[in-house]
Write an enzyme that holds these catalytic residues in place. Structure first.
Site, mmCIF file in Angstrom:
data_model
loop_
_atom_site.group_PDB
_atom_site.id
_atom_site.type_symbol
_atom_site.label_atom_id
_atom_site.label_comp_id
_atom_site.label_asym_id
_atom_site.label_seq_id
_atom_site.Cartn_x
_atom_site.Cartn_y
_atom_site.Cartn_z
ATOM 1 N N LYS A 1 -3.252 145.101 -40.315
ATOM 2 C CA LYS A 1 -4.495 144.956 -39.550
ATOM 3 C C LYS A 1 -4.317 143.815 -38.551
ATOM 4 O O LYS A 1 -3.634 142.825 -38.845
ATOM 5 C CB LYS A 1 -5.618 144.656 -40.554
ATOM 6 C CG LYS A 1 -7.017 144.636 -39.984
ATOM 7 C CD LYS A 1 -8.035 144.511 -41.131
ATOM 8 C CE LYS A 1 -9.459 144.432 -40.641
ATOM 9 N NZ LYS A 1 -10.434 144.443 -41.743
ATOM 10 N N SER B 1 -14.137 147.603 -41.442
ATOM 11 C CA SER B 1 -13.430 147.264 -40.242
ATOM 12 C C SER B 1 -11.959 147.681 -40.249
ATOM 13 O O SER B 1 -11.348 147.770 -39.181
ATOM 14 C CB SER B 1 -13.517 145.745 -40.017
ATOM 15 O OG SER B 1 -12.943 145.054 -41.106
ATOM 16 N N SER C 1 -14.680 146.452 -46.165
ATOM 17 C CA SER C 1 -13.823 146.962 -45.091
ATOM 18 C C SER C 1 -12.507 147.597 -45.500
ATOM 19 O O SER C 1 -11.828 148.192 -44.665
ATOM 20 C CB SER C 1 -13.516 145.848 -44.102
ATOM 21 O OG SER C 1 -14.612 145.691 -43.248
HETATM 22 N N1 GLN Z 1 -19.323 146.164 -42.708
HETATM 23 C C1 GLN Z 1 -19.194 144.820 -43.183
HETATM 24 C C2 GLN Z 1 -19.531 143.842 -42.091
HETATM 25 O O1 GLN Z 1 -19.671 144.255 -40.978
HETATM 26 C C3 GLN Z 1 -17.846 144.608 -43.768
HETATM 27 C C4 GLN Z 1 -16.890 143.858 -42.960
HETATM 28 C C5 GLN Z 1 -15.644 143.509 -43.687
HETATM 29 O O2 GLN Z 1 -15.483 143.765 -44.871
HETATM 30 N N2 GLN Z 1 -14.716 142.909 -42.969
HETATM 31 O O3 GLN Z 1 -19.663 142.668 -42.345
#
Ligand code: GLN
Length: 501
Positions: free
Chosen positions: A91, A168, A192
């Protein structure tokens, strides 16, 4: 765009197909000298060149360097570790020495930020001979659930390119599902890893907080961030987790708790395993296809000898609101380092220092990052600290206690990953609240710091994957990996592959 002709070398006749191997399968073939790491790496590169124009998962290529590493590995010819010679994608928040890393944000992209050091995880993978072939898309600084906040644009779901791959870590999930790599690295602050894994029919684990090192991974919310692998099956997940987990002197929140040999310990037997079904995760009006697939998965585990128990996690409804107070508070602090002075986006001829900061940050950050900085700064400000931040911390403790009580009765807890299968690109992008509610089943585990994984458990009638979530107590990765492994061996869902148009 890199073209394979520019990379001379021996090509395997079944080149693109090699990239669809699991780590376990590739390891066997490398050891028996049936294939080389160079061929495996070229197969991944060929697949990226074939499908990534459609998917937009890979945002930075690292092909030449990966091929160099692969050739070195082949020259040594020792594939003792299961990850030796295995190509992966990271990532775009994992720092790798000498490699472009931008958190998919204009803040770093505008200056082509090259990391001067390695994250502990990529360093550990390098040490066993795995090679990073590039960086994959993420929501900006990992804030989002669809990759739509990325400065590189959305990653498409390999199962239906009108839909998001999730976020994400959507780039990681799409890349694994589309066989652009053998595995990928993701991060899970609020879901995410698990949500995109569920949306793309792959597996992913959020380990216990403190199980894997966050050193060298760009932070979003430091008390919530975890890093973990995303793979084609549970055995691979166990292999990668084992290689990257464990105490790191460079991350004071990592534990000295011994790392079990997860892959060797994988059991296929769930006899006597007590599985909790939390009633708060199965509510009237929920998506029928998701509920059906998850309940069916519970039955499969019951038929394998587990027992099912209805349990209650009474504070579940507060988890997502609580997350969206605490996360922005920590975001507002972590994003303060992007001031354009030490690295990242800069502007010319500012009137004074204040204007310099203002312009750097308003040009460099996208709307979601700005929204969280504003919410976090507000919630942490003197008059509101007690009402928001401190209150959310109290609720966090209650959520943690819910799990502690539940794990006195059951060994693991089962639920859906997401309320619906992958949604269409654009559906939630102008409605932050709707996007935040995508995390409804994923925030509680984060508040409690416990491990949870996602494993494929079915498809909607429109052909979109559905994910099953298994949660374990703190340091209980082995128990959920074994249960998921047993489940996977009795089902075929994880073997299904998308046809990419
Ligand atoms: N959807 C969550 C957020 O926007 C998760 C993000 C994450 O786990 N990096 O904070």
């Amino acid at each position: 765009m890199m073209c394979t002709d520019a990379l001379p070398g021996r090509l395997h006749p079944a080149l693109p197909m090699l990239s669809s191997l699991t780590i376990g399968q590739a390891h066997q073939k490398l050891r028996s000298k049936e294939i080389t790491s160079e061929e495996l790496t070229r197969a991944c590169i060929a697949q990226i060149e074939k499908v990534d124009g459609t998917l937009n998962a890979v945002v930075h290529e690292n092909f030449e360097r990966a091929l160099e590493q692969a050739k070195n590995v082949d020259a040594k010819g020792d594939y003792a570790h299961p990850l030796t010679g295995i190509p992966y994608l990271a990532k775009d928040v994992y720092c790798e020495e000498g490699v472009l890393t931008t958190a998919s944000s204009n803040m770093l992209r505008n200056k082509d930020y090259i990391a001067p050091f390695d994250s502990t995880t990529t360093k550990r993978l390098k040490a066993v001979g795995a090679m990073s072939i590039g960086k994959v898309n993420t929501d900006e600084f990992t804030m989002g659930a669809s990759t739509e906040t990325s400065c590189f644009g959305v990653t498409k779901n390999p199962w239906d390119t009108n839909c998001v791959a999730g976020g994400s870590s959507g780039g990681s999930a799409a890349a694994v599902a589309a066989d652009e790599c053998l595995f990928a690295l993701g991060t899970d602050t609020g879901g995410s890893i698990r949500q995109p894994a569920g949306f793309c029919n792959i597996t992913g684990i959020r380990p216990t907080y403190g199980r894997t090192s966050r050193f060298g991974v760009m932070s979003m919310a430091s008390t919530l961030d975890t890093i973990g692998p995303m793979c084609k099956n549970i055995e691979d997940l166990a292999i990668v987790l084992e290689a990257i987990a464990g105490h790191d002197p460079l991350d004071g929140t990592t534990s000295h708790e011994a790392v079990p040999p997860y892959s060797k310990n994988l059991k296929t037997d769930v006899k006597g395993l007590k599985i909790g079904i939390p009633k708060e995760y199965f509510i009237p009006g929920m998506n029928q296809e998701v509920e059906g697939a998850v309940r069916e998965a519970a039955k499969v585990l019951e038929n394998l000898g587990a027992t099912l128990h209805e349990i209650s996690l009474p504070h579940t409804e507060y988890a997502t609101p609580c997350y969206y107070v605490l996360c922005p508070c920590e975001v507002s602090s972590n994003m303060a380092r992007y001031d354009g002075v030490r690295y990242g986006h800069t502007v010319t001829q500012p009137k004074d220092l204040l204007e310099y900061y203002e312009r750097v940050r308003s040009e460099g950050f996208g709307p979601e990052v700005k929204r969280r900085i504003m919410i976090g700064t507000y919630a942490l400000s003197a008059g509101y600290f007690d009402a928001f931040y401190r209150q959310a911390q109290r609720v966090r403790t209650l959520i943690k206690q819910d799990f502690e009580k539940a794990f006195e009765q059951v060994d693991i807890i089962l639920s859906p990953v997401s309320p619906t299968p992958a949604f269409e690109v654009g559906k939630n992008s102008s409605d932050p609240l709707a996007m935040y509610l995508e995390d409804i089943f994923l925030s509680s585990q984060v508040m409690a710091g416990i491990p949870a994984l996602s494993v494929p458990c079915g498809f909607s009638k429109n052909g979109l994957p559905i994910g099953l979530q298994l949660m374990g107590p703190q340091w209980g990765e082995q128990t959920i990996l074994s249960a998921a492994h047993a489940y996977e061996r009795s089902t075929e869902w994880h073997k299904k592959k998308p046809v990419i148009a």
